[in-house]
Design a protein around this motif. Sequence first.
Motif, PDB file in Angstrom:
ATOM      1  N   ASP A 128      74.757  49.777  55.973  1.00  0.00           N
ATOM      2  CA  ASP A 128      75.512  49.955  55.293  1.00  0.00           C
ATOM      3  C   ASP A 128      74.850  49.104  53.457  1.00  0.00           C
ATOM      4  OD1 ASP A 128      77.621  50.610  57.094  1.00  0.00           O
ATOM      5  OD2 ASP A 128      78.579  48.430  56.680  1.00  0.00           O
ATOM      6  N   GLN A 129      74.443  48.545  53.567  1.00  0.00           N
ATOM      7  CA  GLN A 129      73.354  47.987  52.168  1.00  0.00           C
ATOM      8  C   GLN A 129      72.626  49.256  51.759  1.00  0.00           C
ATOM      9  OE1 GLN A 129      72.423  43.698  52.076  1.00  0.00           O
ATOM     10  NE2 GLN A 129      74.008  43.636  53.932  1.00  0.00           N
ATOM     11  N   GLY A 130      72.291  49.985  52.706  1.00  0.00           N
ATOM     12  CA  GLY A 130      71.825  51.213  52.147  1.00  0.00           C
ATOM     13  C   GLY A 130      70.557  51.148  52.629  1.00  0.00           C
ATOM     14  N   PHE A 131      70.142  50.123  53.806  1.00  0.00           N
ATOM     15  CA  PHE A 131      68.801  50.213  54.639  1.00  0.00           C
ATOM     16  C   PHE A 131      68.661  51.481  55.706  1.00  0.00           C
ATOM     17  CE2 PHE A 131      68.865  46.057  52.999  1.00  0.00           C
ATOM     18  CZ  PHE A 131      68.076  45.836  53.062  1.00  0.00           C
ATOM     19  N   GLN A 132      66.860  52.185  56.029  1.00  0.00           N
ATOM     20  CA  GLN A 132      66.844  52.650  56.413  1.00  0.00           C
ATOM     21  C   GLN A 132      65.817  52.492  58.080  1.00  0.00           C
ATOM     22  OE1 GLN A 132      64.565  56.032  55.082  1.00  0.00           O
ATOM     23  NE2 GLN A 132      64.433  57.142  56.637  1.00  0.00           N
ATOM     24  N   GLN A 133      67.347  52.773  58.513  1.00  0.00           N
ATOM     25  CA  GLN A 133      65.900  52.337  60.764  1.00  0.00           C
ATOM     26  C   GLN A 133      65.110  52.818  60.617  1.00  0.00           C
ATOM     27  OE1 GLN A 133      69.271  50.993  63.352  1.00  0.00           O
ATOM     28  NE2 GLN A 133      67.729  50.588  64.873  1.00  0.00           N
ATOM     29  N   VAL A 134      64.753  52.766  60.924  1.00  0.00           N
ATOM     30  CA  VAL A 134      62.759  53.391  61.994  1.00  0.00           C
ATOM     31  C   VAL A 134      62.318  52.829  63.314  1.00  0.00           C
ATOM     32  CG1 VAL A 134      62.260  53.514  59.731  1.00  0.00           C
ATOM     33  CG2 VAL A 134      61.714  51.612  60.136  1.00  0.00           C
ATOM     34  N   GLY A 135      62.744  51.339  63.587  1.00  0.00           N
ATOM     35  CA  GLY A 135      62.529  51.113  64.541  1.00  0.00           C
ATOM     36  C   GLY A 135      63.217  51.369  65.572  1.00  0.00           C
ATOM     37  N   LYS A 136      62.672  51.335  66.600  1.00  0.00           N
ATOM     38  CA  LYS A 136      62.185  52.588  68.610  1.00  0.00           C
ATOM     39  C   LYS A 136      63.039  51.033  69.056  1.00  0.00           C
ATOM     40  CE  LYS A 136      60.599  56.955  68.098  1.00  0.00           C
ATOM     41  NZ  LYS A 136      59.973  57.458  68.557  1.00  0.00           N
ATOM     42  N   GLY A 137      62.364  50.437  69.446  1.00  0.00           N
ATOM     43  CA  GLY A 137      62.384  48.991  70.500  1.00  0.00           C
ATOM     44  C   GLY A 137      63.235  47.926  70.012  1.00  0.00           C
ATOM     45  N   PHE A 138      63.271  47.758  68.508  1.00  0.00           N
ATOM     46  CA  PHE A 138      64.013  47.028  68.118  1.00  0.00           C
ATOM     47  C   PHE A 138      64.307  46.990  66.770  1.00  0.00           C
ATOM     48  CE2 PHE A 138      60.427  44.735  66.426  1.00  0.00           C
ATOM     49  CZ  PHE A 138      59.547  45.350  66.804  1.00  0.00           C
ATOM     50  N   PRO A 139      65.776  46.709  65.897  1.00  0.00           N
ATOM     51  CA  PRO A 139      65.990  46.385  64.818  1.00  0.00           C
ATOM     52  C   PRO A 139      64.625  46.835  63.984  1.00  0.00           C
ATOM     53  CG  PRO A 139      67.710  45.756  65.862  1.00  0.00           C
ATOM     54  CD  PRO A 139      66.349  46.018  66.514  1.00  0.00           C
ATOM     55  N   VAL A 140      64.452  47.785  62.934  1.00  0.00           N
ATOM     56  CA  VAL A 140      63.656  47.795  61.857  1.00  0.00           C
ATOM     57  C   VAL A 140      64.069  48.304  60.894  1.00  0.00           C
ATOM     58  CG1 VAL A 140      61.363  47.459  61.041  1.00  0.00           C
ATOM     59  CG2 VAL A 140      61.604  46.720  63.583  1.00  0.00           C
ATOM     60  N   PHE A 141      64.065  48.272  59.537  1.00  0.00           N
ATOM     61  CA  PHE A 141      65.161  48.426  58.041  1.00  0.00           C
ATOM     62  C   PHE A 141      64.038  48.664  57.521  1.00  0.00           C
ATOM     63  CE2 PHE A 141      67.938  47.207  61.246  1.00  0.00           C
ATOM     64  CZ  PHE A 141      68.356  48.259  61.231  1.00  0.00           C
TER      65      PHE A 141
END
Length: 410
Positions: free
Chosen positions: A36-49
């Motif tokens: 919602d704050q505009g971050f882009q998710q890149v992590g697969k095993g755990f959430p990294v943005f």
Amino acid sequence: MQTYLVGGAVRDKLLKLPVKDKDWVVVGATPAQMLDQGFQQVGKGFPVFLHPHTKQEYALARTERKTAPGHGGFEFDASASVTLEQDLMRRDLTINAIAETGDGALIDPYGGSYDIERRILRHVSHAFREDPLRVLRVARFAARFAHLGFKVAPETVKLMQDIVQSGELQTLVKERVWQEIEQALTAPSPDVFIEVLRSANALAVILPEVNNLFGVPQPPKYHPEIDTGVHILMCLQQVALLSSDTAVRYAVLVHDVGKAVTDRSKWPSHIAHEFLGLKLLDAINQRLPVPNEHAQLGALVCEYHTQLHRVRELCATTLLHLLEALDAFRRPERLQKFLLACEADARGRTGLESAPYPQRTYLETVFSAATAIDAGSLLQTNPGSDPKKLIAQHRLQAITAVLKTLRHAD
């Protein structure tokens, strides 16, 4: 939702080193809130943005539980209830388990600042044993910070030994193993990487061909340090002063592996170790994804380093064959890498660390003479001739001529 600077950025600030990358941990947030704050998710095993503007990495605070062997055998909990202290506890070393608030205050629940002051690489918790990759990571950090006085804590070495004994090193993906080796080769003290792996009994698993060199004697007349393994460590110290190229450093690391498999009844002499080493290098290449440039240069240094050491004894024909084997005429940069690796080998001996290496200039002079011929004119004035043979003939003549000058000067 709270955000903290963590890991290497905090560590390097405390060490007064340049901060290259900044990593952040976010406590009390959900993936939906980050998106919602505009971050882009890149992590697969755990959430990294990725931050929408800086593109720096922001990871949700997480805990982990080992569920299977190997580096990837974990389940992660990245819920909003995970605390900063819980997140820091899962990290490898205390010096990497320090966080910094937005106003610059440190949060250091595991004594990382204290270990930085004392120059100690120490594990955070016994969960360290659950990830076999940490054996290589700790050895790499030791190589990176040895020049600052850092040593691995004895209790951490013991845990590394336990990991090796468990057999989990064999579960590591070969690409990750090579990645750690190559990164260690970029460090100021690549020899320390080998030493730490050996102290943890891991070198015999990762690079048995190098490990087998320790305890192998050499003639004291040429190698006052005697032990071939010690010689390799000294060579790595020397190449770190000569070149930052990881291909050169790798070639130095493996150039003498053949000495472990020469006829023991002839020790400390190692007849034909140059050629015996080539099979061992093939074994390394089959086991690890060694880049082509590293593998090819390693083989060339292994096979031809002793020729360069006695280059003044070589005839013109042998010198031309050496330059051709190095592919020096098409790739002069490879010749320079070869020369650097051989110089490190020559200087990696007790009492000879600062000795000159005139063999390097000698072969460069021969190479310059061989490349000074005008190949274009030769081909124009000798139509119908075999171009390869014609050029080789004139290179040989040029080398023969310059040898007279060089030997007269001697």
